[in-house]
Scaffold this active site. Structure first.
Site, short mmCIF file in Angstrom:
data_model
loop_
_atom_site.label_atom_id
_atom_site.label_comp_id
_atom_site.label_asym_id
_atom_site.label_seq_id
_atom_site.Cartn_x
_atom_site.Cartn_y
_atom_site.Cartn_z
CB CYS A 115 -12.32 26.57 -7.59
SG CYS A 115 -10.93 26.83 -8.71
CG HIS A 166 -12.61 22.82 -10.49
ND1 HIS A 166 -13.22 23.99 -10.11
CD2 HIS A 166 -13.20 21.84 -9.75
CE1 HIS A 166 -14.15 23.75 -9.20
NE2 HIS A 166 -14.15 22.45 -8.97
#
Length: 678
Positions: A408, A548
């Site tokens: 990510c 994230h």
């Protein structure tokens, strides 16, 4: 040549009683009658042979061999073995050469002719015996049939014996292998009767069957086992987040339950029970950090939303952009052999979004943005907290939806620059190779920074621990799907040759809202190991929420001006900027990562050296993010993505009037390229 009947001579039958103990038998012998001829008649087939023949030419009976009396044999006397009918070679005799040639030609007849001769000889014996007054004709016929069948059976037995002899060695070897296999399996077969080594063969065979059955079941179960799922269950119990993230990133279902077979394979009763999910295990063993991740995944499943980012709508153009980036990757020679991108871009939201109807805009934002990350970052006052920056300066940040894989960070970096994902792991390879080849430059800076952080917390590490931690960083960098850390962001700033600003939550919280630990990702990462003149001064912005990363992009300002005529936008707009805060809401400067001891206390000066820093009217220190004209491939990808929503708007309402600035810009660039080609 005389007929067979003419050659036969009268036979003399003599019966001699014999007493052996309490048993008395009679020996019957057939012998030719006295004759002046030197030839001898076979006692079996009655064929007349030459004197020097030791065996009968037709039936190979030995010369002078006695034939048992049929009546005595029927009465219970032991039967004599019928001799082998294979003919033997006769002794050479000049006077019988012609007869031997005749006999040889007769011996070469087929098996049917030999059977006929045997049948004929048996019939002759029956006639001779009947002439001597024997009255039991039925017994003689049965005995003659036995003789005939015996001859045929003997021939077939010899043939089968010769064929079987060739396979005796192979059969013996096979028997030995089977025996040894059975013995070895018997040693491993459990004794169900509890009798130890005294188990009977039947029980052993049953145990072997059960052993083979269980072995096949175990092998099939091992092949069918989802090892990512089993490793995730073990990771929750042991507190290891890596296998859990690997399972979820591969598309695993967080609501999956353990089956009876999987629980038995794990072999820990009371810990892994059928029906347990990862959430059950996380609650049972107080893994609150893992529980927060699992619950967030389950929330996404309960409210699924279709995501439609530009690279998904135009996959061919996105692939072309990635190929262009791979070609623009360079490797610096000299004392700092780091990889870097020769091209620079900054992705923004096109101003044509405002031309779409309100309902279509809402659908577009739902399919483009990460609403959860936006809500969390805004609630934690990480982004969009200043009215002056968002409304007056028009620099609101939007978090783009990103894949939930371990890549990510790299995906967010490419989205913030070129609007695509790092599907080919191009950026990860550049990151890993840079840390490896330029490790002698990155390692001292990393070790100095981490040592200072450890001293602030009141502990220190041994040299062996430093080496182990550095080896782990290199391993994570080169492993696709592995989560990355602060050092990787610092190295990524050198690959992109531009500053990276991370706006993230300060604390990692549990699902109950409790603080689990301090999140150290927020701050500014500068390419301090490059020369400032070699790098771009325009930073990119990334967001961080609970493990994230996502790309934070601003909208492109609408530069339509009345001087262009009819309100049309100029085809070559001037350079504009977005403004990124360098301080928190409390006016505290964002951390500047990986500074040396000599740079401590000079953070503001260093920021101004690497970026265009300004102060707003409200006294907020900001960095200017230059918004230039996007590359042609990026503009085409964005235009194709916009056309998807324009078609939706046209199908629900009247067509949108006017031509977009982006379309005009693409036409201009295409015409310029064609002119250059000419």
């Amino acid at each position: 040549m005389r007929s067979l009947a003419d050659q036969l001579q009268p036979l003399h039958i003599s019966v001699t009683p014999t007493n052996t103990g309490n048993n008395s038998t009679a020996e019957t012998s057939l012998s030719p009658a006295p004759s002046s001829s030197a030839k001898w008649a076979c006692l079996v087939c009655t064929y007349v042979n030459w004197p020097r023949s030791l065996r009968c030419v037709l039936c190979s009976t030995v010369k002078g061999q006695n034939v048992p009396d049929p009546l005595v044999s029927l009465a219970g006397a032991p039967e004599q073995r019928i001799p082998d009918p294979t003919p033997a070679r006769d002794s050479p005799s000049p006077e019988g050469a012609s007869m031997r040639r005749l006999d040889a030609s007769s011996a070469m007849h087929s098996l049917e002719n030999r059977r006929n001769l045997s049948r004929q000889s048996s019939d002759n014996k029956i006639d001779i015996l009947s002439q001597q007054g024997l009255e039991n004709s039925s017994e003689l016929i049965r005995h003659s049939t036995d003789i005939k069948s015996g001859l045929v059976r003997r021939a077939s037995e010899n043939k089968r014996t010769n064929q079987a002899d060739t396979n005796d060695a192979d059969n013996q070897s096979l028997d030995n292998r089977l025996t040894s296999l059975a013995e070895s399996r018997d040693r491993w077969t459990p004794d169900q009767s509890g009798s130890g080594s005294g188990s009977v063969a039947g029980a052993a065979g049953s145990n072997n069957l059960e052993y083979e059955k269980r072995l096949r079941q175990l092998r099939r179960r091992m092949r069918e086992t989802d090892w990512a799922w089993v490793s995730a269950c073990m990771g929750v119990v042991e507190g290891d987040i890596c296998p859990v993230e690997a399972y979820l990133n591969s598309g695993g279902d967080p609501t999956r339950k353990l089956t009876q077979g999987e629980a038995g394979m794990l072999g820990r009763p009371g810990i892994f029970e059928p029906g347990h999910t990862l959430v059950h295990l996380a609650i049972k063993y107080h893994r609150e950090d893992l529980l927060a991740t699992l619950l967030s995944q389950m929330e996404g499943l309960s409210n699924p939303a279709v995501k439609r980012v530009p690279s998904y709508v135009a996959p061919d153009l996105a692939a072309a952009i990635r190929r262009q980036l791979a070609l623009s990757l360079r490797h610096r020679k000299g004392g700092f052999p780091c990889f870097y991108l020769s091209d620079c871009a900054t992705y923004t939201l096109p101003p044509e979004l405002e031309d779409l109807p309100r309902n279509v805009q809402e659908q577009l934002y739902n399919e483009l943005l990460d609403k959860d990350a936006k809500a969390e970052l805004e609630s934690e006052l990480c982004i969009n907290w200043s009215e002056e920056i968002t409304n007056v300066l028009g620099s609101r940040l939007f978090p783009l939806w990103n894949r939930s894989a371990g890549d990510c960070l790299l995906d967010a970096a490419l989205q913030a620059t070129w609007g695509v994902f790092d599907r080919d792991n191009m950026l990860r390879r550049a990151l890993a190779d840079s840390l490896t080849e330029a490790g002698h430059v990155f390692n001292p800076r990393w070790k100095e920074w981490e040592t200072r952080q450890a001293q602030e917390l009141g502990f220190s590490l041994a040299d062996s621990q430093w080496d182990s931690d550095w080896a782990d960083l290199l391993s994570l960098a080169g492993q696709p799907g592995a989560s990355l850390e602060q050092t990787h962001i610092f190295c990524l700033a050198h690959v992109l040759r531009r500053p990276i600003i991370v706006y993230g939550v300060k604390y990692v919280k549990s699902w109950r809202g409790e603080n689990l630990g301090y999140a150290k990702f927020e701050g500014v990462y500068l390419p301090l190991l490059w020369d400032p003149g070699f790098c771009y001064r325009s930073p990119i912005a990334l967001g961080y929420t609970r493990g994230h990363f996502c790309a934070l992009v601003p909208p492109e300002p609408d530069l339509s001006c009345g001087g262009a005529g009819g309100g049309a936008a100029p085809l070559t707009p001037p350079t504009v900027c977005a403004y990124l805060p360098l301080v928190s809401r409390e006016q505290e400067m964002l951390p500047l990562h990986f500074t040396s001891r000599g740079e401590v206390g000079r953070e503001e000066e260093i920021l101004k050296q690497w970026m265009d820093v300004g102060i707003t009217e409200a006294g907020i220190m900001v960095a200017q993010q230059t918004i230039a004209r996007p590359p042609l491939l990026v503009a085409q990808m964005t235009e194709e993505w916009l056309n998807y929503y324009r078609k939706i708007a046209q199908s629900t309402s009247a067509p949108v009037a006017g031509r977009s600035q982006l379309s005009a810009r693409i036409e201009l660039e295409s015409s310029e390229e064609s002119t250059d080609d000419d």
